[in-house]
Design a protein around this motif. Sequence first.
Motif, PDB file in Angstrom:
ATOM      1  N   GLY A 110      -2.989  -1.905  -3.565  1.00 39.29           N
ATOM      2  CA  GLY A 110      -1.892  -2.195  -2.650  1.00 39.29           C
ATOM      3  C   GLY A 110      -2.285  -3.336  -1.729  1.00 39.29           C
ATOM      4  O   GLY A 110      -3.460  -3.496  -1.408  1.00 39.29           O
ATOM      5  N   LYS A 165       0.048   0.724   9.115  1.00 44.29           N
ATOM      6  CA  LYS A 165       0.378  -0.537   8.443  1.00 44.29           C
ATOM      7  C   LYS A 165       1.050  -1.536   9.383  1.00 44.29           C
ATOM      8  O   LYS A 165       1.878  -2.348   8.971  1.00 44.29           O
ATOM      9  CB  LYS A 165       1.220  -0.281   7.177  1.00 44.29           C
ATOM     10  CG  LYS A 165       0.603   0.825   6.290  1.00 44.29           C
ATOM     11  CD  LYS A 165       1.322   1.111   5.004  1.00 44.29           C
ATOM     12  CE  LYS A 165       0.834   2.435   4.406  1.00 44.29           C
ATOM     13  NZ  LYS A 165       1.546   2.833   3.182  1.00 44.29           N
ATOM     14  N   TYR A 181     -10.575  -1.444  -4.278  1.00 46.55           N
ATOM     15  CA  TYR A 181     -10.655  -1.339  -2.817  1.00 46.55           C
ATOM     16  C   TYR A 181     -10.367   0.060  -2.286  1.00 46.55           C
ATOM     17  O   TYR A 181     -11.119   0.601  -1.484  1.00 46.55           O
ATOM     18  CB  TYR A 181      -9.689  -2.326  -2.155  1.00 46.55           C
ATOM     19  CG  TYR A 181      -9.863  -3.739  -2.646  1.00 46.55           C
ATOM     20  CD1 TYR A 181     -10.950  -4.499  -2.227  1.00 46.55           C
ATOM     21  CD2 TYR A 181      -8.963  -4.297  -3.550  1.00 46.55           C
ATOM     22  CE1 TYR A 181     -11.134  -5.802  -2.688  1.00 46.55           C
ATOM     23  CE2 TYR A 181      -9.129  -5.598  -4.009  1.00 46.55           C
ATOM     24  CZ  TYR A 181     -10.221  -6.339  -3.580  1.00 46.55           C
ATOM     25  OH  TYR A 181     -10.384  -7.612  -4.040  1.00 46.55           O
ATOM     26  N   ARG A 182      -9.278   0.638  -2.694  1.00 45.06           N
ATOM     27  CA  ARG A 182      -8.903   1.927  -2.119  1.00 45.06           C
ATOM     28  C   ARG A 182      -9.875   3.015  -2.557  1.00 45.06           C
ATOM     29  O   ARG A 182     -10.138   3.167  -3.750  1.00 45.06           O
ATOM     30  CB  ARG A 182      -7.498   2.298  -2.579  1.00 45.06           C
ATOM     31  CG  ARG A 182      -7.169   3.733  -2.248  1.00 45.06           C
ATOM     32  CD  ARG A 182      -5.754   4.084  -2.566  1.00 45.06           C
ATOM     33  NE  ARG A 182      -5.603   5.524  -2.514  1.00 45.06           N
ATOM     34  CZ  ARG A 182      -4.434   6.135  -2.524  1.00 45.06           C
ATOM     35  NH1 ARG A 182      -3.331   5.416  -2.578  1.00 45.06           N
ATOM     36  NH2 ARG A 182      -4.361   7.433  -2.481  1.00 45.06           N
ATOM     37  N   PRO A 183     -10.381   3.811  -1.620  1.00 43.98           N
ATOM     38  CA  PRO A 183     -11.292   4.885  -1.985  1.00 43.98           C
ATOM     39  C   PRO A 183     -10.681   5.788  -3.058  1.00 43.98           C
ATOM     40  O   PRO A 183      -9.549   6.254  -2.910  1.00 43.98           O
ATOM     41  CB  PRO A 183     -11.503   5.655  -0.678  1.00 43.98           C
ATOM     42  CG  PRO A 183     -11.205   4.672   0.398  1.00 43.98           C
ATOM     43  CD  PRO A 183     -10.163   3.755  -0.161  1.00 43.98           C
ATOM     44  N   ALA A 184     -11.427   5.989  -4.126  1.00 42.45           N
ATOM     45  CA  ALA A 184     -11.049   6.900  -5.215  1.00 42.45           C
ATOM     46  C   ALA A 184      -9.792   6.484  -5.977  1.00 42.45           C
ATOM     47  O   ALA A 184      -9.190   7.293  -6.671  1.00 42.45           O
ATOM     48  CB  ALA A 184     -10.905   8.337  -4.709  1.00 42.45           C
ATOM     49  N   ARG A 204     -18.743   7.949   3.943  1.00 45.21           N
ATOM     50  CA  ARG A 204     -18.895   6.765   4.795  1.00 45.21           C
ATOM     51  C   ARG A 204     -19.255   7.159   6.216  1.00 45.21           C
ATOM     52  O   ARG A 204     -20.002   6.478   6.894  1.00 45.21           O
ATOM     53  CB  ARG A 204     -17.566   6.003   4.869  1.00 45.21           C
ATOM     54  CG  ARG A 204     -17.295   5.129   3.686  1.00 45.21           C
ATOM     55  CD  ARG A 204     -15.968   4.422   3.889  1.00 45.21           C
ATOM     56  NE  ARG A 204     -15.566   3.779   2.647  1.00 45.21           N
ATOM     57  CZ  ARG A 204     -14.400   3.179   2.464  1.00 45.21           C
ATOM     58  NH1 ARG A 204     -13.511   3.145   3.435  1.00 45.21           N
ATOM     59  NH2 ARG A 204     -14.126   2.612   1.311  1.00 45.21           N
ATOM     60  N   VAL A 210     -14.833  10.308  -0.125  1.00 45.06           N
ATOM     61  CA  VAL A 210     -15.409   8.969   0.072  1.00 45.06           C
ATOM     62  C   VAL A 210     -15.448   8.625   1.563  1.00 45.06           C
ATOM     63  O   VAL A 210     -16.449   8.140   2.085  1.00 45.06           O
ATOM     64  CB  VAL A 210     -14.609   7.896  -0.704  1.00 45.06           C
ATOM     65  CG1 VAL A 210     -15.053   6.487  -0.305  1.00 45.06           C
ATOM     66  CG2 VAL A 210     -14.759   8.087  -2.205  1.00 45.06           C
ATOM     67  N   GLN A 223       0.826  -1.211   0.000  1.00 43.55           N
ATOM     68  CA  GLN A 223       0.000   0.000   0.000  1.00 43.55           C
ATOM     69  C   GLN A 223       0.861   1.262   0.000  1.00 43.55           C
ATOM     70  O   GLN A 223       1.799   1.383   0.779  1.00 43.55           O
ATOM     71  CB  GLN A 223      -0.898   0.040   1.249  1.00 43.55           C
ATOM     72  CG  GLN A 223      -2.068  -0.906   1.222  1.00 43.55           C
ATOM     73  CD  GLN A 223      -1.762  -2.212   1.929  1.00 43.55           C
ATOM     74  OE1 GLN A 223      -0.606  -2.540   2.188  1.00 43.55           O
ATOM     75  NE2 GLN A 223      -2.795  -2.966   2.234  1.00 43.55           N
ATOM     76  N   ASP A 242     -11.244  13.379  -3.888  1.00 42.14           N
ATOM     77  CA  ASP A 242     -12.266  12.329  -3.974  1.00 42.14           C
ATOM     78  C   ASP A 242     -12.066  11.288  -2.873  1.00 42.14           C
ATOM     79  O   ASP A 242     -13.017  10.784  -2.294  1.00 42.14           O
ATOM     80  CB  ASP A 242     -12.183  11.606  -5.330  1.00 42.14           C
ATOM     81  CG  ASP A 242     -12.557  12.536  -6.475  1.00 42.14           C
ATOM     82  OD1 ASP A 242     -13.472  13.346  -6.297  1.00 42.14           O
ATOM     83  OD2 ASP A 242     -11.905  12.455  -7.529  1.00 42.14           O
ATOM     84  N   GLN A 243     -10.821  10.962  -2.637  1.00 45.27           N
ATOM     85  CA  GLN A 243     -10.517   9.934  -1.636  1.00 45.27           C
ATOM     86  C   GLN A 243     -11.033  10.355  -0.256  1.00 45.27           C
ATOM     87  O   GLN A 243     -11.701   9.568   0.431  1.00 45.27           O
ATOM     88  CB  GLN A 243      -9.002   9.696  -1.584  1.00 45.27           C
ATOM     89  CG  GLN A 243      -8.572   8.538  -0.691  1.00 45.27           C
ATOM     90  CD  GLN A 243      -7.051   8.450  -0.550  1.00 45.27           C
ATOM     91  OE1 GLN A 243      -6.308   9.266  -1.128  1.00 45.27           O
ATOM     92  NE2 GLN A 243      -6.588   7.490   0.219  1.00 45.27           N
TER      93      GLN A 243
END
Lengths: 307, 311
Positions: free
Chosen positions: A193, B260, A140-143, B159, B155, A109, B151-152
Amino acid sequence: MAFESLSDRLQESLKKIRGQSVLTDENMEDMLREIRLALLEADVNFNVVKEFIDHTREKAKGQNVVGSLKPGQLVVKIVHDELVELLGTEVSEINVDKNPTIIMMVGLQGSGKTTSAGKIAKYLRDKKGKKPLMVAADIYRPAAIEQLKTLGETLDVPVFAKGTEFSAEEIVTEALEYGRTNNNDVILIDTAGRLQIDERLMKELENLKAIANPDEILLVVDALAGQEIANVAQSFNDQLGVTGAVLTKLDGDSRGGGAISIRYMTGVPIKFIGTGEKLENIDLFYPDRMADRILGMGDVVSLVEKA
Amino acid sequence: AKTNEKYVAGLDKSSETFSSRMNALAARYREIDDNYFEELENILIMSDVGVNMVMTIVDEIKKEVRLNNIKDPREINEIIADKMFVIYANDSIMTTKLNYAKEGLTVILMVGVNGAGKTTTIGKLAHKIMEEDHKKVMVAAGDTFRAGAIDQLAVWAERLGIECVTGKEGGDPSSVIFDGLKRAKEAHADVLICDTAGRLQNKVGLMKELEKMNRIIKREVPDGPQETLLVIDATTGQNGVNQAVEFSKITDITGIVLTKMDGTAKGGIVLSIKDMLNIPVKFIGLGEKIDDLQEFDLEQYIYGLCHDLMG
Ligand SMILES: Nc1nc2c(ncn2[C@@H]2O[C@H](COP(=O)(O)OP(=O)(O)OP(=O)(O)O)[C@@H](O)[C@H]2O)c(=O)[nH]1
Ligand SMILES: Nc1nc2c(ncn2[C@@H]2O[C@H](COP(=O)(O)OP(=O)(O)OP(=O)(O)O)[C@@H](O)[C@H]2O)c(=O)[nH]1
Ligand SMILES: [Mg+2]
Ligand SMILES: [Mg+2]
């Protein structure tokens, strides 16, 4: 700054080797210790460093200091040459002979897959006269799809996208068909990712590989990465059979020792480097420049000359 | 309790190798000698703990071993965990509580290098603040640079069912932050979380831009930003220290989010960062879902790393 460069590290250890005419375990000991630490601080994997140093010591042992080289210089030269050798010696170009050539981008990712897909599309169009298609297979990853579409618009390169309602497998299957009808001679597949330990998502990549039969599977790796990247590279390679690596974010101030680990653990050549966020910030990988960077060579050369 | 289990599960993967190596190490040595310490050094280096930090930890442990005349490697595991704890804690006050404004708007600024996990962490953090502290949260899309960044974040806002203040792609990020502050005040939001573009810490222009954003926040909310969180990817190597040093010069970093950690990377560089700059880890990211963010718990972190050894 926070960590010493190799030249700082070597200051002291050069004393022991000064004036020696033959390299021995004894007189190289201090220098090799400092080089080992410098490589660790450059994020070269620990196991790789160990084997590299052992190998270099064997290679250097018994060599005579001749000509204008000083003993310290000779050791640094041997280390440097060994690094270049390890990194692949020559530039390794991407293989785009087939029509269409299918390239799949994979990696952890945030490593830079999507951006690198855009950069490679631009590179192949501008430098190789190709007509690329990019495929948005990250559901999967937004946008993620918007990101690739925006890059496509900027470049004026088509993007095949079907939204997030379909599986990556379905998207890729259709994209291949689409590419054929539109005469795209390069098809770049952007994937989500994923962690190398995520079995479900790694299986998805295996499926995509089976569907697309890619000519290149490029593992995208972040130059800021530390020790773990050796395992990541090995694991991706074991599961997928990687054909090349892209090392991103080299515009930062990391040494990028991960390059050595990737190469050592997988034998896979590094084909591109990313040197910025913009789409033109891509370059081929030159092993000798990378070796210089990892060792902080500029400084080292002038230091050992003085010693 | 559910979240705790998840935390340990996430760390488990990353501790497997650490613990098994430690056990293998103890099993191979009948006596604690120099070779033993060398191997210990190597294990820590493999976890991305900075080289100098490793030397410090190992020196401390050596001292302890000498003082208590310890000979059996099996006894040493607890000392190792203990020393790591003490070195990290280093008499400083550590809290993972967010610092909310006494009254009015709290501003949280998310910063870090490219791809570290800033935007995703905003989604997760907003969720946490809403669920646990019952505050009204808004977000501002201060990354106008990266393709699809707005945009990310949008989103994530959707949610969460919260408002996302946006500007134009390619526009001035500071003016988005300004609009966000204004809008948050108007709407009586409790918290505004500001996203920023990823930037490598050696990019002078981009760091200046961050400075400007920070100034604008201060002008509108004098005590703000109440939190500036530096997001660091757990796979980050030695460069993590430079990241912390350079970002600290521009903004007052109040904590680290280590993302992560659901992978196998160990994030050991945070030990060096804590040691050098006294910046604590506040949260860890354990995945890409909305509830994959947890408070950093040092005891649990070290337990997670070593719990196999301690039986
Ligand atoms: N400075 C710099 N930034 C880069 C480089 N390559 C990519 N980036 C940035 O790194 C971040 C992540 O890049 P992406 O292309 O989104 O990475 P990704 O691997 O597709 O990420 P996921 O799809 O979320 O796994 C973005 O902010 C990019 O702009 C590079 O060579 N230099
Ligand atoms: N496995 C895992 N992935 C994460 C975590 N946090 C973020 N990610 C993923 O990492 C990638 C990058 O995250 P972003 O939130 O886009 O990172 P960013 O720092 O905003 O990136 P830029 O804005 O491009 O600099 C995305 O694919 C995220 O889903 C985490 O805790 N675990
Ligand atoms: Mg992507
Ligand atoms: Mg972002």
